[in-house]
Write an enzyme that holds these catalytic residues in place. Structure first.
Site, short mmCIF file in Angstrom:
data_model
loop_
_atom_site.label_atom_id
_atom_site.label_comp_id
_atom_site.label_asym_id
_atom_site.label_seq_id
_atom_site.Cartn_x
_atom_site.Cartn_y
_atom_site.Cartn_z
N GLU A 86 0.83 -1.20 0.00
CA GLU A 86 0.00 0.00 0.00
C GLU A 86 0.86 1.25 0.00
O GLU A 86 0.53 2.24 -0.66
CB GLU A 86 -0.95 0.02 1.20
CG GLU A 86 -1.84 1.24 1.17
CD GLU A 86 -3.19 1.03 1.82
OE1 GLU A 86 -3.91 2.03 1.90
OE2 GLU A 86 -3.52 -0.10 2.21
N THR A 87 1.97 1.21 0.70
CA THR A 87 2.88 2.36 0.70
C THR A 87 3.38 2.64 -0.71
O THR A 87 3.30 3.78 -1.19
CB THR A 87 4.08 2.08 1.64
OG1 THR A 87 3.58 1.92 2.97
CG2 THR A 87 5.09 3.21 1.59
#
Length: 162
Positions: A86-87
């Site tokens: 997700e980062t």
């Protein structure tokens, strides 16, 4: 003179980026410091030990240590895989969004192929779609031997900033 203020060299404005060291520690390229100066990379990214190696909308690469991110069985936590994915996907979407817009995640999923119990995990996010309102990145996590640990897909929605 207080301990809070440190004057810069004569004739030069002091650096006012409160997240400068966080950005440096996370490996963020200097040309992206202005973009991230208001928020930094985020406390979770720092806690997980994520360090960026490449950052463009099309491709992002970062590492994360297994140590400190294990589940009780001593292997990298599945949620840690998703944090890395997700980062990377969100930063890629944010870069693509550009000034005056921002990205918000709307879907993420992953398949875990094998475990890792030590070393560094490398996440490589590749853009699948960079549209005006949606972006999708595939993120592949590998171990130090280059073996695939997991594959994730994240979709972000691009919104106008208020």
């Amino acid at each position: 003179m207080s301990e809070i203020f440190t004057p810069g060299p004569a004739g030069r404005q002091a650096d006012t980026n409160p997240h400068k060291q966080e950005l440096i520690d996370a490996g963020v390229p200097e040309e992206m410091h202005d973009w991230l100066s208001a928020h930094g990379v985020g406390r979770l990214v720092a806690k997980m030990g994520i360090r960026f190696l490449e950052m463009t909308a099309d491709r992002l690469v970062a590492t994360m240590p297994v140590e400190g991110n294990e589940q009780v069985a001593g292997i990298l936590h599945g949620g840690a895989h998703l944090v890395l994915a997700e980062t990377l996907g969100s930063f890629g979407a944010g870069i693509h969004a550009g000034p005056g817009r921002h990205a918000v995640g709307i879907e993420i999923g992953a398949t875990h192929h094998r475990s890792a119990s030590s070393g560094l995990v490398t996440g490589t996010a590749t853009a699948v779609h960079l549209g005006n309102t949606l972006t999708t990145h595939e993120v592949v996590m590998t171990d130090e031997e280059g073996r695939r640990l997991s594959t994730a897909r994240i979709t972000n929605m691009i919104r106008e900033s208020r």
